[in-house]
Every structure is written in C-alpha cells, then in structure tokens.
Write an enzyme that holds these catalytic residues in place. Structure first.
Site, PDB file in Angstrom:
ATOM      1  N   MET B 235       0.809  -1.215   0.000  1.00  0.00           N
ATOM      2  CA  MET B 235       0.000   0.000   0.000  1.00  0.00           C
ATOM      3  C   MET B 235       0.844   1.266   0.000  1.00  0.00           C
ATOM      4  SD  MET B 235      -2.759   0.860  -0.751  1.00  0.00           S
ATOM      5  CE  MET B 235      -4.479   0.515  -0.715  1.00  0.00           C
ATOM      6  N   CYS B 236       1.932   1.263   0.774  1.00  0.00           N
ATOM      7  CA  CYS B 236       2.713   2.499   0.856  1.00  0.00           C
ATOM      8  C   CYS B 236       3.350   2.841  -0.481  1.00  0.00           C
ATOM      9  CB  CYS B 236       3.773   2.421   1.959  1.00  0.00           C
ATOM     10  SG  CYS B 236       4.857   1.013   1.777  1.00  0.00           S
ATOM     11  N   THR B 237       3.693   1.814  -1.246  1.00  0.00           N
ATOM     12  CA  THR B 237       4.252   2.047  -2.582  1.00  0.00           C
ATOM     13  C   THR B 237       3.190   2.688  -3.466  1.00  0.00           C
ATOM     14  OG1 THR B 237       5.648   0.091  -2.378  1.00  0.00           O
ATOM     15  CG2 THR B 237       5.284   0.948  -4.598  1.00  0.00           C
TER      16      THR B 237
END
Lengths: 531, 462
Positions: B235-237
């Site tokens: 998700m952070c990517t």
C-alpha cells in the site's frame, strides 16, 4: 477500417500480451500449407486459424470417410466432423480438403483459406515449386517416401517443414529447418544486467552522488539496493584487492558488511530497513561477473557473422554489429540491456537510477547502430534496410539470442548419417520414448511394403504383429543399431495436438525444439531428441 | 488354404459382434454411421500389454461410454471448449457444463465454440448448443450458474468431473465438495463414493493437468504451495512511492476511483467497461507524469485492473487433451490413469514433466484430522485470523470463526455479512482468554475456499 483494427486488438488481446503487435503482424503475413486434413491436421490448423494466421492452404486428395467424421479419442479435434451434420447421410461424397477449409474459415473471418484437391505425390511430380510460396509446410501422416521427397524440395527452398504423425497413443513431431534465428527468446529466469562488478562511468558517478553515512534517515531507508550493494562493494574492493566476493564464506562476510550499515534506533535495536534486506538477499545474483554466454559467443563466431554480404539476413548483420561493439566500445561487454527490477525506494531515487541505465542502453544501441550502418554501406545497402526499432530490440535481447539448426530428413534417414549415438544412448532402460520413435519408423516400413498400416482390420492383427517385428529388425540391422525393442511396443502404438511450434517459427519469438518430439499418451510423458 | 479360412472366420466373428450391437439398438440407433466409432473401438476391444491389469476388452465398454457415463465439465472457456469437443468426439453423450460467464470478444481467439454474434450470451448455453447441433447423439446440458449454486445431490450424479477453471478458490471449493461426498465405514473409505476430479490449468505457454481421487490421492489443498501467490503491491508504494506504471494504475483503481466515484455513487470499477478503463488509464497517466514514470498504456491498464492472464489456443488444446485422455482412461478403465500431476511448458522447446504429488498428512481439506491451532491465551483473535489467511497451507480468504461456548454456538468473527461483521469486530482485539476459549476447544471455520467448515483444535500454549 478503424473499427476492424480495434476489434482485432480486442479479439487478439490475450495473445498480444505474449508475442506483441509485431509478432501478430508476422503471423498475419504468413501462409502455411497443411498436407492431409486428418484429425491431427485440422486440429493444428484450428490452433493457427484462431490466433489469426494470414492464410492457409490444404492439400488433400482424400474423400471424407465415416471414420473421419467420428474420429477422435478426445485428444484431437476433427473440425471436419464437428460440422458435418449435413454430410452424414453421404459422408463419402465430400472432398476432405474442401470440407475442412470451409469449416476452418468459420473459426476466424480474418483468415483466408484455400484448398488443393490433389495428393502431395502428384504435386511433387508435376509442380514441386508449388510449395515454395509457403512460410511453413505441415505434413501429417505422410508415408515415408512422400515425406522424404517433400523434405528434400523444402530443404532446398529453405521452407521450414513440420512432420506430424500419430499412431495409437503415440504422437510424433519433427521440425526440419536449416537455420532459424531467434531474437526474442523470452527466457523464463533471466539474470539482470546490472554491471555491479564493473560499473560504467555514468553509473559510477551516480553512485558517488550518494553519501550513505551522511544522509537523513528518510533517504537512508529509501535508497535502492543497487546503490547499497555498489557502495559496499567499493569498500570491499579496497580491502580485497579489487576481487569480487567469490565463495559462500566471502559472500556471507559481504552480507554482514551490508547488515552493519543498517541504522540503529536509540535503544540499540536495528531499524526496519527493507531496502537493506533486499540488498542482502540480492548479493548472490548481483555479484555475478558480467559475461557473455557461450551461446552468444558461438553466434559471434559463426561464418554468417564473419562474411557479411548483400544477401546476409538482418539477424547476422545485427550480430556482427554487436560483435564489433563488444570488441571495441563495449570493452568486452554486450550493449547494456537498460532495465532494472523494481525495488524498495522512493520514486525519485528509483526513476533517476533507472534513467542512468536506460540512457546508457540508448547510447550503446546508437553505437551499435553506427556499426550496422557501416556494415550495410559496405555491401551497398541503405541504412533503412534495418530499422532503429529492430536495432534497439536486438540490443535489448543481445544476451538471449538463439539459433536453431536441424538436420535434414535425408541425414536422419541415411544409413551413413543416422544419429546412432543419440538413438543408442536414449534407449537406456528401453522404456523411453526413443522406442516409440523406432516403432514409428518400423510402421513406416510396414506401410512401404504392404501399402497399409498394421492392424487396420481386426482379422489381420496377429499376422501383422509378426510382419511388424520383421520391419523392426530390418530397421535396426540397416542402421547397425545394437538395441532391444521389447515385443510389447510392437503390439501397441496414440495423438498429440501441438502447434505452438508453428507460431514460434513464424513470429521468430520463443525457441523451437530441435528436432524430434515424441509424446506417449499412455504414460503422459514426452521427450525431445536431436536426430 | 487354412490361412484363407482363418481370416474369414475372424471377420465373421467381428461382424456378429457388430450385428449384436445393432440388434441391441443401444448404440447403433442414434445417428451412428458406418465406421463412426472404429477408432474408439480399437482401444476398447483389443487387449494390449499396456492396458490396465483389470481391463477386459469387450464391446460393452463402448456401450458404457456412449450410454451411461455422465461427465461434468466445469468451465466453458478456453479449456472448457476444448474439453467439450474432445469428450463429445470420443463418444461420451451425457455431459453437463457449468459456467457463470457470458462471452466477450477477447474470448474468440481460443474459445472456438463461440462466434462474434454470440458475444454477450452465456458461455454454457452457446457451448452446449454448438456441440449438440454438430455432434449427433450428444446431449450437453448447460448451467449458466456458479458452482456454489449446486449442492451434493447435484454433484453426486457424475462419474467423473473435469475442471477448466480460472481461480484457485473455485478449485478448492470443488475439491472440498467432492471430499464431502466421501463416505467412510468404520474408518474405511467406500470406493464407490469417490468421484475422480481431473483438473487442468493454463497460463500463456504453461499448463498443468492432474488427476485427483478424493480421499486417496493428493487433493488441491495438499499441494497449495504449488500455486504462485498473487502479486499485490504494498500500500505504501501505491499511495506515496510509485515507481512502475503498474503502481500508478493500482493507485487510481484502489484509491482514486472510490474517492472520485466518476460514474456515480456506489458504481464499482468494471474491468469490462471500456469507459471505466479509459478513465483509469487517463488518471494513471497523469499520476505517472507527476513522478516521471513512463509506460502507462491502455493495454497495461486493462491488464492490471482485470488481472489479465495471457492465453492462446494451443496451450489450452494441449492441456485439455491431457485431461480428456484421463477421462477416457478412467471411464473405460482401459489404461492406468496419470499418476498424478503433469506439467507442461513450451517457452523453450517443448517440455513435459510428470510426477506423483503426495498427500499431506494433515491437509486441512482431505485428512479428516482436525488441525491444531497453537496460540498463547494472551493472543488476540486478530492473530488467529491473520494466521488463517497467511499460512501457506491454509490461505483462507475471509474466514468466519465460530466456537461452542457454554453449550451454544457463538460466532466469534464473520466478515462477509456487514451487520455481523460490525457486531463481532470488537472480538478481534480481545484475547483468546477473554473470549472464554479453553485449551482443546474446537473452532469451526467457514471460508469461500471450501463448501464445508474446517475444524480446528485450539492448543493454548503457556
């Protein structure tokens, strides 16, 4: 026009993702010939018509029989029979070639189908050049004599020939092509081209721009692992006389070195730095010395690569140009591939690093392009004869080039040139697929002698078994093969569909088998032999 | 002279047999013509050294194949079309086919029972029509439904089930269904309750075919690790550090679409709607431009949104052929079936590999033994849920956990019904001790990957 193109893109979407638009174009420009619209023949064509082969021509002098219409033990399709309701009442009136053509056309209106109601032997007698127009010829269930005659015509005309045969629960395919070059072999597990063992100038200076010790934490945890490995490699080089970590012990020590670079929290425990973990994980493959594979070296040493003429195919001109690059500007290395794998990093760092590789790859490709130009000029051709796109594609795939050369049928069948070693060594255990090959050859002999195949009629089974045994023994004797073929195999012989091979030849992507493939449906096993 | 007579005698014998078949009227009546089944007969009426040890060549085998044998084909897509063609041509007449999809233009490069005019119609219906119209005597019954719409009484009627599915979840469900049909007497498996499952799968130039005898050989869940995990980007990517064009597309699909609701409130992204894909494509390009990322194309966008797997006719033909060979072998008992997993790859040359996949002793689907779940009493229910979804041998999707507490069935957590999810959500943060669970307690877990609940034994560690 636009509508048709869009709907074709939609229709072919799933396969375009495998061989791309240029692969599809090659397919649509191809014209294949099928000899014998039998069950396996029509199945093969079906699998070429559906993806949109340009055109096909069926050569078949047979009439449809009741057997054709009912055939199949489930592994082969007979498109003819699928659509044959009209003909049920009088199945023997229709010409097989025409029937098959009509039904195959139904599968894809983009394809143009033709048929010739003639036996291949007649065509070979009267007009052998008929076969010169095809991109590839598929011969199904051809008797040995016809097969060899046709094989010789196609060999001399440089037309690829695929021989297919099914018998009982055995399938057989033989590819006959003098030379088939592949640029896009699409290898499954290719190593990356990172040049960490010998970073090029631009990569070096990009690595210099990083100061791991001095940077802020948020940059530290988002630094690409390639940079990390490169930095620590510099340290290692200065302590180890510029030698790469070679064995497990040294690689482990190198991994430890990197691990020490992980930041620690205030309480002394290590920070969660996924990029450093990635670096450690990739040490094994990232430190492989950059070198050219033996397959590619062999290609560079080929005669075609040495003697460039006006007739030299593009593949060899490009190979020579890359060789020139390797020996000069490349310093012993191929043009840089230019791609890097995804890795934990912030967008900017990753894109910048990716661009360093991409730009160097473009530079290398334009140097290769100059070599291509001068080679073409030296034989009086313009630089337009090989496109920039093709040069770029070639450079990107330089590490994966492949050349497949098959022996001719004449060589395989000749008593002096038969590949005794391959046959004898594969007969180990006497249960392998090689036995089936010998059986098929014996069945061919039987046909030559008796003008029919063994066991067609129930009442002949017993006698045919002993006749077949004689064929086996005469074959083994003629070739001086000291092997044993179990009686069991003489008693028993079924189909395999298969056709991806034709697509490989036409699109020049992926690598075809060289040169014999045998499938055993009883055990669901297979083997490839070079005969 | 004797030689001449002998063949005469043999020929007469065959003719008598053929006549007998005609008189019986069973299989010569329904539109059969001379020579139609000659090829099939050669396999069924002649013995050979490689036939099954129990095989008795006879004319009755053909009868069984044509008149009695009932096969279920699951999926009328790439594999399904090939399977139906193969099975019908080998003489099987009673075939059912289930498929919940309708025909799309991108199917036409390989699903050859369909024509451009059929786009939009249910695959099962069109496939059945085609085969029934072209192959006299064949009676394919279509079901435009999901496999989950049927229960044991439906599946029990088939002799063999062949799958040409495109999801691991569906395979596991089918696997679980056939296992639930098994009956044991005094701990011994009743062989007549086994329905062989032949499963095929393809992806580009690779494929596999396997034979599963539920309760006897390795089942789908026994070899779950063979299935590659789905690629999901962190998700952070996606949210803040895109690097690849795929990340940009996923951002639009997962974050921007729900926020912007471009086609109305509650309208979900439909991968088959070109307008939706176009919208995603354009937004993904914008995002990519912000980060200097190149490579976002319409084709890539569609591929990522729909998780498209490339496909060609030939791979499907090969795998379907392998599967139909096995159906024929098992239906006729004429040959020893594949034992039990075939792998096929034709990227480089042509490669097949056959091996015997082994049963897992503690398989959660077929071992009949309740699985152990080891947790300290201080562990939260959330951790149990995480284990059930992330463990490689279980790979559950949205497990619902119930337990018998104080004589009553209590749902500890259920995700798939919104009201119950809300009610049971607080349990996730409670410890196993707080929930009143004791050592040795049985937990029943339901999930989309299986039609039956899976029993676990809770072992509380100190």
């Amino acid at each position: 026009m636009a509508a048709t193109k869009a709907s074709k893109e939609q229709k072919y979407d799933r396969q375009l993702r495998l061989w791309g638009d240029h692969g599809q174009e090659a397919l649509e420009n191809a014209h294949v010939c099928l000899i014998n619209a039998s069950a396996s023949g029509t199945e093969i064509l079906k699998n070429l018509v559906l993806p949109g082969i340009g055109a096909f021509t069926i050569v078949d002098g047979h009439k449809v029989s009741g057997e054709d219409v009912g055939n199949n033990i489930g592994r082969v399709s007979n498109v003819t029979s699928l659509c044959y309701t009209i003909v049920i009442s009088n199945p023997c009136l229709h010409n097989r070639a025409q029937a098959a053509t009509e039904l195959l056309q139904e599968l894809n209106s983009d394809v143009s189908g033709n048929f010739v109601e003639e036996s291949p032997d007649k065509l070979l007698d009267n007009d052998p050049e008929f076969f010169h127009r095809f991109s590839l010829v598929i011969g199904v269930q051809l008797p040995e004599g016809t097969c060899l005659r046709l094989g010789s015509v196609l060999w001399n005309a440089n037309v690829p020939f695929l021989v297919c045969r099914t018998y009982g629960l055995t399938g057989y395919m033989r590819l006959v092509v003098k030379e088939h070059t592949v640029v896009e072999s699409h290898p499954d597990n290719a190593l990356e081209d990172l040049r960490l063992d010998q970073p090029f100038a631009e990569l070096k200076s990009h690595i210099q721009s990083y100061d791991l010790e001095g940077m802020e934490k948020k940059d530290h945890i988002h630094t690409p692992w390639i940079i990390i490995v490169a930095k620590y490699l510099e340290k290692w080089f200065s302590d180890h006389n510029f030698q790469l970590p070679k064995n497990y012990k040294e690689k482990e020590a190198f991994r430890q070195l990197i691990r020490q670079g992980i930041l620690t929290k205030e309480n002394g425990t290590p920070e969660d730095e996924e990029n450093f973990e990635e670096a450690i994980k990739n040490v094994n493959t990232a430190l492989n010395p950059t070198k050219i594979s033996s397959i590619v070296e062999d290609i560079f040493n080929e005669e075609q690569c040495n003697d460039i003429t006006a007739q030299t195919p593009a593949f060899w001109v490009l190979a020579r140009a890359v060789r020139e690059f390797v020996q000069n500007e490349g310093g012993g290395n191929l043009p840089l591939r230019g791609s890097i794998p995804d890795m934990i990093a912030d967008s900017e760092k990753f894109i910048n690093l990716q661009n360093v590789y991409r730009e160097k790859a473009m530079q290398d490709a334009s140097v290769v392009s100059k070599h291509v130009e001068s080679l073409l000029q030296s034989v009086g051709k313009t630089s337009e004869s090989i496109s920039e796109q093709d040069i770029k594609l070639f450079c990107k795939n330089a590490a994966f080039l492949r050349v497949v050369r098959c022996r001719s049928l004449a060589e395989e069948y000749g008593a002096e040139t038969v590949n005794k070693d391959e046959i004898t060594s594969s007969m180990d255990g006497a249960d392998g697929e090689m036995v089936l090959y010998l059986m098929l050859r014996s069945v061919d002999r039987f046909y030559q002698q008796h003008s029919r195949y063994p066991g067609v009629y129930d009442y002949q089974v017993e006698e045919d078994i002993s006749r077949l045994k004689l064929c086996v023994h005469s074959l083994l004797q003629e070739y001086g093969l000291n092997v044993n073929v179990k009686d069991d195999y003489i008693h028993e012989l079924y189909v395999w569909p298969h056709v991806q091979l034709v697509i490989k030849i036409i699109t020049r992507q992926f690598v075809p088998f060289n040169n014999t493939f045998i499938y055993n449906a009883m055990s669901q096993t297979s083997a490839t032999f070079q005969l | 002279m004797a030689d001449v007579e002998e063949p005469e005698k043999k020929r007469r014998k065959i003719e008598e047999l053929t006549e007998k078949m005609a008189v019986d009227g069973e299989h010569m009546g329904s539109g059969d013509w001379d020579g139609r089944w000659n090829h099939v007969k050669k396999f069924l009426e002649r013995p050979g050294p490689f036939t099954h040890p129990d095989f008795e060549p006879s004319t009755e085998s053909l009868g069984f194949l044509l008149e009695t044998c009932k096969i279920l084909v699951i999926g009328a897509g790439g594999l399904g079309c090939e399977l139906l063609k193969n099975l019908a041509l080998s003489g099987l007449r009673h075939i059912h086919v289930i498929d919940m999809d309708t025909i799309d233009i991108s199917n036409l490069n390989r699903q050859f029972l369909f024509r451009p005019k059929d786009v939009g119609r249910p695959k099962a219906d069109v496939a059945a029509d085609f085969v029934n119209n072209r192959i006299p005597g064949c009676q394919v019954v279509p079901h435009f439904k999901k496999i989950q719409d049927f229960d044991e009484s439906f599946y029990r009627q088939f002799h063999i089930i062949v799958c040409g599915l495109d999801s691991v979840i569906a395979r596991r469900w089918m696997n679980g269904m056939l296992i639930s049909l098994l009956s044991y007497e005094d701990g011994v498996l009743d062989p007549s309750s086994i329905i062989p499952l032949i499963d095929g799968g393809t992806e580009g130039f690779k494929g596999n075919a396997r034979v599963i005898l539920p309760g006897m050989t390795a089942c789908i869940d026994c070899t779950l690790e063979l299935y590659p995990p789905q690629i999901n980007f962190p998700m952070c990517t996606i949210a803040s550090m895109p690097r690849l064009p795929e990340h940009c597309i996923e951002y639009v699909r997962m974050l921007q679409w729900p926020k912007d609701t471009p086609f109305g409130d509650g309208v979900c992204l439909d991968g088959d709607n070109p307008e939706h894909i176009q919208w995603v494509f354009q937004r993904a390009q914008e995002r990519a431009a912000n980060y200097n990322i190149t490579g976002v194309t319409y084709r890539l966008t569609q591929g990522v949104v729909k998780r498209i797997i490339p496909a060609v006719a030939s791979t499907n033909a090969v795998i379907a052929a392998a599967c139909s060979t096995e159906v024929f072998k098992i239906a006729s008992s004429a040959y020893i079936p594949l034992n039990n997993y075939l792998v096929f790859n034709d990227v480089d040359g042509l490669y097949t590999y056959t091996f015997e996949a082994e049963r897992k002793e503690n398989c959660s689907a077929c071992s009949q033994v309740p699985q152990d779940l080891q947790f300290p009493p201080s562990a939260k229910l959330q951790e149990v849920l995480k284990y059930l979804t992330e463990n490689a041998s279980l790979q559950m999707k949205s497990p619902a956990i119930t337990a018998t507490l104080e004589g009553k069935n209590k749902t500890l957590y259920l995700q798939t019904i919104a009201s119950i999810e809300e009610r049971t959500r607080p349990n996730l943060c409670k410890t196993l001790k707080e929930l009143g669970l004791s050592d040795g307690q049985e937990l029943a877990v339901a999930d989309v990957t299986t039609p039956q609940t899976v029993l676990f034994k809770l072992k509380l560690t100190s």
